[in-house]
Write an enzyme that holds these catalytic residues in place. Structure first.
Site, mmCIF file in Angstrom:
data_model
loop_
_atom_site.group_PDB
_atom_site.id
_atom_site.type_symbol
_atom_site.label_atom_id
_atom_site.label_comp_id
_atom_site.label_asym_id
_atom_site.label_seq_id
_atom_site.Cartn_x
_atom_site.Cartn_y
_atom_site.Cartn_z
ATOM 1 N N HIS A 37 8.927 3.065 20.328
ATOM 2 C CA HIS A 37 7.819 2.702 21.216
ATOM 3 C C HIS A 37 7.586 1.204 21.039
ATOM 4 O O HIS A 37 7.181 0.742 19.969
ATOM 5 C CB HIS A 37 6.589 3.513 20.795
ATOM 6 C CG HIS A 37 5.325 3.201 21.536
ATOM 7 N ND1 HIS A 37 4.959 3.879 22.693
ATOM 8 C CD2 HIS A 37 4.327 2.320 21.284
ATOM 9 C CE1 HIS A 37 3.789 3.410 23.108
ATOM 10 N NE2 HIS A 37 3.381 2.462 22.280
ATOM 11 N N ASP A 39 5.682 -2.138 21.988
ATOM 12 C CA ASP A 39 4.396 -2.553 22.543
ATOM 13 C C ASP A 39 4.464 -3.952 23.142
ATOM 14 O O ASP A 39 4.527 -4.943 22.418
ATOM 15 C CB ASP A 39 3.325 -2.504 21.449
ATOM 16 C CG ASP A 39 2.928 -1.079 21.096
ATOM 17 O OD1 ASP A 39 2.544 -0.339 22.020
ATOM 18 O OD2 ASP A 39 3.013 -0.712 19.913
ATOM 19 N N MET A 41 2.625 -6.853 25.212
ATOM 20 C CA MET A 41 1.266 -7.310 25.555
ATOM 21 C C MET A 41 1.337 -8.706 26.154
ATOM 22 O O MET A 41 2.141 -9.527 25.704
ATOM 23 C CB MET A 41 0.396 -7.360 24.298
ATOM 24 C CG MET A 41 0.332 -6.039 23.550
ATOM 25 S SD MET A 41 -0.826 -6.150 22.176
ATOM 26 C CE MET A 41 -0.471 -4.592 21.346
ATOM 27 N N HIS A 71 5.748 0.131 26.160
ATOM 28 C CA HIS A 71 4.350 0.386 26.497
ATOM 29 C C HIS A 71 3.797 -0.927 27.035
ATOM 30 O O HIS A 71 3.523 -1.857 26.275
ATOM 31 C CB HIS A 71 3.618 0.860 25.234
ATOM 32 C CG HIS A 71 2.149 1.061 25.427
ATOM 33 N ND1 HIS A 71 1.270 1.207 24.375
ATOM 34 C CD2 HIS A 71 1.397 1.159 26.554
ATOM 35 C CE1 HIS A 71 0.037 1.368 24.853
ATOM 36 N NE2 HIS A 71 0.090 1.326 26.170
ATOM 37 N N MET A 73 1.303 -3.194 28.156
ATOM 38 C CA MET A 73 -0.128 -3.522 28.182
ATOM 39 C C MET A 73 -0.251 -4.884 28.857
ATOM 40 O O MET A 73 -0.485 -5.918 28.218
ATOM 41 C CB MET A 73 -0.674 -3.519 26.745
ATOM 42 C CG MET A 73 -0.772 -2.098 26.197
ATOM 43 S SD MET A 73 -0.973 -2.045 24.415
ATOM 44 C CE MET A 73 0.740 -2.127 23.911
ATOM 45 N N MET A 142 -4.368 7.024 25.413
ATOM 46 C CA MET A 142 -4.609 6.114 24.290
ATOM 47 C C MET A 142 -5.709 6.664 23.394
ATOM 48 O O MET A 142 -6.748 7.118 23.881
ATOM 49 C CB MET A 142 -5.024 4.727 24.798
ATOM 50 C CG MET A 142 -3.919 3.911 25.439
ATOM 51 S SD MET A 142 -2.503 3.599 24.366
ATOM 52 C CE MET A 142 -3.242 2.599 23.051
ATOM 53 N N ASP A 176 -1.300 7.668 21.313
ATOM 54 C CA ASP A 176 -0.952 6.377 20.713
ATOM 55 C C ASP A 176 -2.208 5.702 20.193
ATOM 56 O O ASP A 176 -3.125 5.424 20.960
ATOM 57 C CB ASP A 176 -0.278 5.506 21.796
ATOM 58 C CG ASP A 176 0.101 4.125 21.290
ATOM 59 O OD1 ASP A 176 0.133 3.908 20.066
ATOM 60 O OD2 ASP A 176 0.381 3.258 22.147
HETATM 61 C C1 DX5 Z 1 -2.009 -0.396 20.309
HETATM 62 C C2 DX5 Z 1 -0.560 -0.032 20.482
HETATM 63 C C3 DX5 Z 1 -0.109 1.069 19.565
HETATM 64 C C4 DX5 Z 1 -0.330 0.766 18.121
HETATM 65 C C5 DX5 Z 1 0.079 1.878 17.227
HETATM 66 O O1 DX5 Z 1 -2.360 -1.314 21.271
HETATM 67 O O2 DX5 Z 1 -0.317 0.401 21.793
HETATM 68 O O3 DX5 Z 1 1.211 1.451 19.864
HETATM 69 O O4 DX5 Z 1 0.285 -0.406 17.730
HETATM 70 O O5 DX5 Z 1 -0.206 1.510 15.921
HETATM 71 P P1 DX5 Z 1 -1.134 2.372 14.973
HETATM 72 O O6 DX5 Z 1 -0.462 3.701 14.785
HETATM 73 O O7 DX5 Z 1 -1.206 1.561 13.739
HETATM 74 O O8 DX5 Z 1 -2.475 2.533 15.643
HETATM 75 ZN ZN ZN Z 2 1.549 1.479 22.177
#
Ligand code: DX5
Ligand code: ZN
Length: 223
Positions: A37, A39, A41, A71, A73, A142, A176
Site C-alpha cells: 500500500h 501512500d 500525498m 492510495h 491522497m 479510512m 487503513d
Molecule cells: C494515512 C495513510 C495510512 C497510514 C498507515 O494517511 O493513508 O496508510 O500511513 O499507517 P498506520 O498503520 O501507522 O496508521
Molecule cells: Zn493509506
C-alpha cells in the site's frame, strides 16, 4: 460471510526508512505481505507530502511481480492516472471528496488497466461512497484522518464497514489507519478483508508473525 472473500494484508511503507524504500518493501513481501500500500500525498488534499509516480516506477523496476496499490491522497486524482499506470501500479485508490466526476475517473482508471479503489475520510458518510460500488473494485474506509502514519484507530468507523459488509457480502473492503494486532479484531468482525497496517508492522520485531496474525484474524472472521 462468503468464502470467496480473501484476507489480504497490505503494509504501508509510509513510516519506514524511505531511504531504503526497496529493501523495506522487499522485506515486507518476504515476510508475507500480500500487497504493498503506497501512500501518495500532494500537500493539498492532506497536509503532508510523500512521493509520486517517478518513485513508484523505480520501485517497480526493482520489484517485478508484487501487487502495488497507490492510495492517492491528492486533490486532483485524474491527473495521475496515466503516469501511475505507466509506473506499473495495479490498483489506483482515490478519495472521492475532492472530485465531482467519480464515475469518469473510475472508468479512466479501468481503461488504463488498473483496478479501482474508492476511499472516504472519517467525516464522509458511507452513503457517499456506496453510490460508486458498481463502478469500483474496492472501497477504502479510512480509520484515521489521512495524512500521517501512527495515529489512533477510530473505532466508530466500523459502523461503515459493518453496513457495507451486510449489504455487499463479496465486496473488497479495506481499512487503513491505526490498524495492528490491538485493533484487527474490530476490523475483522466488522467485515474488512483488506488490511493496511503501517507502524504496527514496520515497528514490529517479528514482521512475519505480525502479518500472519493480522491475516489469520481476518481469515477466521471470513470463514
Ligand atoms: C494515512 C495513510 C495510512 C497510514 C498507515 O494517511 O493513508 O496508510 O500511513 O499507517 P498506520 O498503520 O501507522 O496508521
Ligand atoms: Zn493509506
Amino acid at each position: 460471510m462468503s468464502r470467496h472473500l480473501k484476507a489480504l494484508i497490505g503494509p504501508s511503507i509510509l513510516n519506514s526508512d524511505l531511504s531504503k524504500l526497496y529493501e523495506e518493501s522487499q522485506k515486507l513481501l518476504d515476510n508475507g505481505a500480500d500487497y504493498l500500500h503506497l501512500d501518495v500525498m500532494d500537500g493539498q488534499f492532506v497536509p503532508n507530502l510523500t512521493f509520486g509516480h517517478p518513485v513508484v516506477k523505480c520501485l517497480r523496476n526493482r520489484i517485478k511481480d508484487a501487487f502495488f496499490e497507490t492510495h492517492m491522497m491528492v486533490s486532483n486524482p485524474e491527473q495521475w492516472i496515466s503516469p501511475m499506470a505507466d509506473a506499473g501500479v495495479n490498483q489506483y485508490t482515490f478519495h472521492i471528496e475532492p472530485v465531482n466526476n467519480v464515475e469518469d475517473i473510475c472508468r479512466k482508471i479501468k481503461e488504463s488497466g488498473m483496478k479501482v479503489g474508492v476511499a472516504i475520510k472519517p467525516g464522509t458518510p458511507v452513503s457517499e461512497v456506496e453510490k460508486y460500488i458498481s463502478v469500483a473494485d474496492m472501497v477504502l474506509i479510512m480509520t484515521v484522518e489521512p495524512g500521517f502514519g501512527g495515529q489512533k484507530f477510530m473505532e466508530d468507523q466500523m459502523e461503515k464497514v459493518r453496513y457495507l459488509r451486510d449489504q455487499y457480502p463479496l465486496l473488497d473492503i479495506e481499512v487503513d489507519g491505526g490498524v495492528g494486532p490491538a485493533t484487527i479484531g474490530c476490523c475483522a468482525s466488522a467485515g474488512a478483508n483488506m488490511i493496511v497496517s503501517g507502524t504496527a508492522v514496520i515497528g514490529s520485531k517479528d514482521q512475519a508473525a505480525t502479518i500472519k496474525l493480522l491475516r489469520d484474524t481476518v481469515q477466521k472472521a471470513i470463514l
